[in-house]
Design an enzyme around this catalytic site. Structure first.
Site, PDB file in Angstrom:
ATOM      1  N   SER A 108       0.823  -1.208   0.000  1.00  0.00           N
ATOM      2  CA  SER A 108       0.000   0.000   0.000  1.00  0.00           C
ATOM      3  C   SER A 108       0.862   1.265   0.000  1.00  0.00           C
ATOM      4  O   SER A 108       1.977   1.275   0.525  1.00  0.00           O
ATOM      5  CB  SER A 108      -0.919   0.005   1.218  1.00  0.00           C
ATOM      6  OG  SER A 108      -0.177  -0.085   2.403  1.00  0.00           O
ATOM      7  N   GLN A 110       1.717   4.517   1.614  1.00  0.00           N
ATOM      8  CA  GLN A 110       1.590   4.738   3.044  1.00  0.00           C
ATOM      9  C   GLN A 110       2.607   5.764   3.516  1.00  0.00           C
ATOM     10  O   GLN A 110       3.519   6.150   2.791  1.00  0.00           O
ATOM     11  CB  GLN A 110       1.813   3.415   3.789  1.00  0.00           C
ATOM     12  CG  GLN A 110       3.128   2.741   3.448  1.00  0.00           C
ATOM     13  CD  GLN A 110       3.247   1.353   4.072  1.00  0.00           C
ATOM     14  OE1 GLN A 110       4.107   1.123   4.893  1.00  0.00           O
ATOM     15  NE2 GLN A 110       2.374   0.418   3.676  1.00  0.00           N
ATOM     16  N   HIS A 112       4.414   6.943   7.616  1.00  0.00           N
ATOM     17  CA  HIS A 112       4.465   6.596   9.034  1.00  0.00           C
ATOM     18  C   HIS A 112       4.535   7.877   9.856  1.00  0.00           C
ATOM     19  O   HIS A 112       5.246   8.804   9.491  1.00  0.00           O
ATOM     20  CB  HIS A 112       5.675   5.705   9.321  1.00  0.00           C
ATOM     21  CG  HIS A 112       5.706   4.477   8.455  1.00  0.00           C
ATOM     22  ND1 HIS A 112       4.725   3.509   8.525  1.00  0.00           N
ATOM     23  CD2 HIS A 112       6.547   4.093   7.478  1.00  0.00           C
ATOM     24  CE1 HIS A 112       4.991   2.565   7.622  1.00  0.00           C
ATOM     25  NE2 HIS A 112       6.083   2.896   6.976  1.00  0.00           N
ATOM     26  N   LYS A 135       8.037   5.280  13.143  1.00  0.00           N
ATOM     27  CA  LYS A 135       8.478   4.123  12.384  1.00  0.00           C
ATOM     28  C   LYS A 135       9.314   4.542  11.166  1.00  0.00           C
ATOM     29  O   LYS A 135       8.938   4.279  10.026  1.00  0.00           O
ATOM     30  CB  LYS A 135       7.263   3.308  11.936  1.00  0.00           C
ATOM     31  CG  LYS A 135       7.620   1.928  11.384  1.00  0.00           C
ATOM     32  CD  LYS A 135       6.397   1.259  10.788  1.00  0.00           C
ATOM     33  CE  LYS A 135       6.758  -0.057  10.120  1.00  0.00           C
ATOM     34  NZ  LYS A 135       5.649  -0.639   9.378  1.00  0.00           N
ATOM     35  N   GLU A 137      12.092   4.023   8.446  1.00  0.00           N
ATOM     36  CA  GLU A 137      12.582   2.744   7.920  1.00  0.00           C
ATOM     37  C   GLU A 137      13.521   2.973   6.749  1.00  0.00           C
ATOM     38  O   GLU A 137      13.499   4.019   6.095  1.00  0.00           O
ATOM     39  CB  GLU A 137      11.415   1.824   7.532  1.00  0.00           C
ATOM     40  CG  GLU A 137      10.397   2.434   6.615  1.00  0.00           C
ATOM     41  CD  GLU A 137       9.109   1.610   6.498  1.00  0.00           C
ATOM     42  OE1 GLU A 137       8.847   0.744   7.346  1.00  0.00           O
ATOM     43  OE2 GLU A 137       8.360   1.858   5.551  1.00  0.00           O
ATOM     44  N   HIS A 276       5.186   6.643   0.516  1.00  0.00           N
ATOM     45  CA  HIS A 276       6.001   5.665  -0.215  1.00  0.00           C
ATOM     46  C   HIS A 276       5.218   4.382  -0.434  1.00  0.00           C
ATOM     47  O   HIS A 276       4.208   4.130   0.220  1.00  0.00           O
ATOM     48  CB  HIS A 276       7.298   5.349   0.550  1.00  0.00           C
ATOM     49  CG  HIS A 276       7.063   4.772   1.917  1.00  0.00           C
ATOM     50  ND1 HIS A 276       6.810   5.558   3.015  1.00  0.00           N
ATOM     51  CD2 HIS A 276       7.003   3.488   2.369  1.00  0.00           C
ATOM     52  CE1 HIS A 276       6.629   4.792   4.081  1.00  0.00           C
ATOM     53  NE2 HIS A 276       6.737   3.524   3.719  1.00  0.00           N
ATOM     54  N   ARG A 295      -2.382   4.580   5.703  1.00  0.00           N
ATOM     55  CA  ARG A 295      -2.433   4.120   4.306  1.00  0.00           C
ATOM     56  C   ARG A 295      -3.208   5.080   3.416  1.00  0.00           C
ATOM     57  O   ARG A 295      -4.121   5.766   3.864  1.00  0.00           O
ATOM     58  CB  ARG A 295      -3.070   2.733   4.239  1.00  0.00           C
ATOM     59  CG  ARG A 295      -2.217   1.668   4.879  1.00  0.00           C
ATOM     60  CD  ARG A 295      -2.817   0.274   4.803  1.00  0.00           C
ATOM     61  NE  ARG A 295      -1.924  -0.659   5.491  1.00  0.00           N
ATOM     62  CZ  ARG A 295      -1.940  -0.841   6.805  1.00  0.00           C
ATOM     63  NH1 ARG A 295      -2.779  -0.181   7.552  1.00  0.00           N
ATOM     64  NH2 ARG A 295      -1.104  -1.694   7.360  1.00  0.00           N
ATOM     65  N   LYS A 301      -7.032  -2.582   3.051  1.00  0.00           N
ATOM     66  CA  LYS A 301      -7.082  -2.272   4.491  1.00  0.00           C
ATOM     67  C   LYS A 301      -7.654  -0.876   4.753  1.00  0.00           C
ATOM     68  O   LYS A 301      -7.888  -0.097   3.845  1.00  0.00           O
ATOM     69  CB  LYS A 301      -5.666  -2.351   5.081  1.00  0.00           C
ATOM     70  CG  LYS A 301      -5.103  -3.769   5.124  1.00  0.00           C
ATOM     71  CD  LYS A 301      -3.748  -3.756   5.797  1.00  0.00           C
ATOM     72  CE  LYS A 301      -3.097  -5.139   5.786  1.00  0.00           C
ATOM     73  NZ  LYS A 301      -1.716  -5.082   6.258  1.00  0.00           N
TER      74      LYS A 301
END
Length: 423
Positions: A108, A110, A112, A135, A137, A276, A295, A301
């Site tokens: 998806s 999304q 954070h 989060k 990453e 991203h 998302r 979802k």
């Protein structure tokens, strides 16, 4: 004999639907290679390998001399192994989750939340935001790896708005004009115009999105059938995403976001609030230990459109600026260090030629997790009862201030990644 502080791990595989199938998946190949008893089902996806202490994937300890069954349990009772600074900063917990991803269909779109927003979202709706952590990453490509990351330069978005009437229809003429005019203004005007455009897309009625997407897909499919090049409107990618997620609003997001293709060893770092989506390929990923995801599309979802549109970082930049280059170690010619601007994690890549018979993994004041992607060695450390055989797919936990000596048992090049926390 001192208790072992270096030991092998058996890690959890997540079989999400977007993963590569069977032995096409690097996750499955690493698993099969490290554990001969792991039967790989060719009709099942192998999406992620989790190396860490996350409650949904706490690694098992493969050492009979240790009474605890999982890494999370062991760290809880041996917090000094984290390293003094890490233990104090992160309340006696391992601050990162290390992964391998094998992506067949897009994840998806999304972003954070940062720490402050994560705390607020977690309080408001814990069912969607399960913890109060940020989060950030980082993904490091193992094979050619494609993803969307950050907003494109405004000029590119304006060009798409000119070339793709269906895209312009969803954004609206006013917002499209405002975006074009912002080109000659300051960054605040740009961010405001970009937010209006993106929010208009994300808040479009589903029925209208499906109609416009069907028109665009039909038009591009006809051009492809006629042998025309459709790369100027990302035609190939649009058709691929529409096939994976028919009628999904995320198909239009490709006109807002940079498309990046990483070569093996190249990385992208995704700080808070950067939109991203991973599209395909295999990578090593490291992140702060959190599950918080807001998302925007390419997903069945929960989609939290208002939060997403409000939180995003509307800072356009060329795709190449999104690459996160490692630094080469001054002391060790075989090390590349990916050290992002967050305290939670650092990843070190070790590429040791097969002509080097023995290699020392240096001690750090941080617990670390070592993944063997290529090579066959025996690993010994001052506290280990016996040398541990380690081969492709093997994972080793290394306590703080422990060094590990690797002896090559097969004279081939080594490729390893080590996740740690360098405070």
């Amino acid at each position: 004999m001192a208790a072992p502080r270096v030991f092998p791990l058996s890690c959890v595989v997540q079989q999400y639907a977007w993963g590569k199938m069977g032995s096409n998946s690097e996750v499955a190949r690493l698993l099969a290679n490290s554990d001969p008893l792991a039967g790989i089902s060719e009709d099942k996806p192998y999406a992620e390998l989790w190396m860490g202490t996350h409650p949904r994937g706490d690694a098992k300890i493969l050492d009979n001399h240790i009474s605890q069954k999982t890494l999370g349990q062991w760290i809880a009772e041996n917090q000094d192994c984290l390293g003094s600074k890490v233990k104090d900063t992160f309340n006696g917990k391992l601050p990162f989750l290390f992964k391998v991803l094998s992506v067949e269909t897009a994840l998806s779109i999304q972003a954070h939340p940062n720490k402050e927003l994560a705390e607020k979202l977690h309080l408001q709706s814990p069912q969607h935001y399960p913890d109060a952590n940020h989060k950030p990453e980082m993904a490091i490509a193992l094979t050619s790896f494609q993803g969307l990351c950050g907003f494109r330069p405004i000029e590119e978005i304006v060009t798409f708005l000119t070339k793709i009437p269906e895209f312009r229809f969803l954004i609206g003429d006013n917002a499209a004009t405002q975006l074009k005019q912002s080109l000659s203004r300051d960054s605040q005007a740009v961010a405001s115009a970009l937010q209006s455009c993106f929010s208009n897309l994300m808040k479009s009625e589903n029925k209208v999105v499906v109609e416009q997407l069907n028109l665009l897909v039909k038009r591009i499919s006809q051009q492809v059938a006629a042998g025309n090049n459709v790369e100027d409107v990302c035609g190939g990618l649009l058709l691929q995403l529409h096939q994976q997620y028919p009628g999904d609003i995320g198909c239009f997001a490709i006109y807002f976001l940079n498309l990046l293709t990483l070569k093996p060893g190249e990385a992208m770092f995704l700080e808070a609030n950067v939109p991203h989506a991973y599209l395909n390929g295999d990578c090593v990923e490291c992140m702060a230990c959190s599950d918080n995801t807001v998302r925007a599309g390419l997903t069945p979802k929960f989609i939290d459109v208002p939060t997403l549109c409000e939180m995003l970082s509307y800072t356009p930049s060329p795709g190449k600026d999104r690459l996160f280059p490692p630094t080469r170690s001054q002391e060790d010619p075989y090390l590349s260090i990916y050290d992002p601007p967050v305290p939670d994690f650092t990843v070190i890549k070790m590429e040791v030629p097969g002509s080097v018979p023995e290699y020392e993994v240096v001690a750090l004041d941080s617990a670390s997790i070592l993944l063997m992607v290529q090579g066959t060695v025996t690993a010994s450390s001052p506290t280990a009862q016996a040398a541990v055989p380690l081969q492709r797919g093997g994972v080793l936990f290394v306590g703080a201030n422990e060094s590990v000596s690797l002896k090559l048992t097969v004279p081939e090049d080594l490729l390893m990644f080590r996740a740690c926390c360098l405070l």
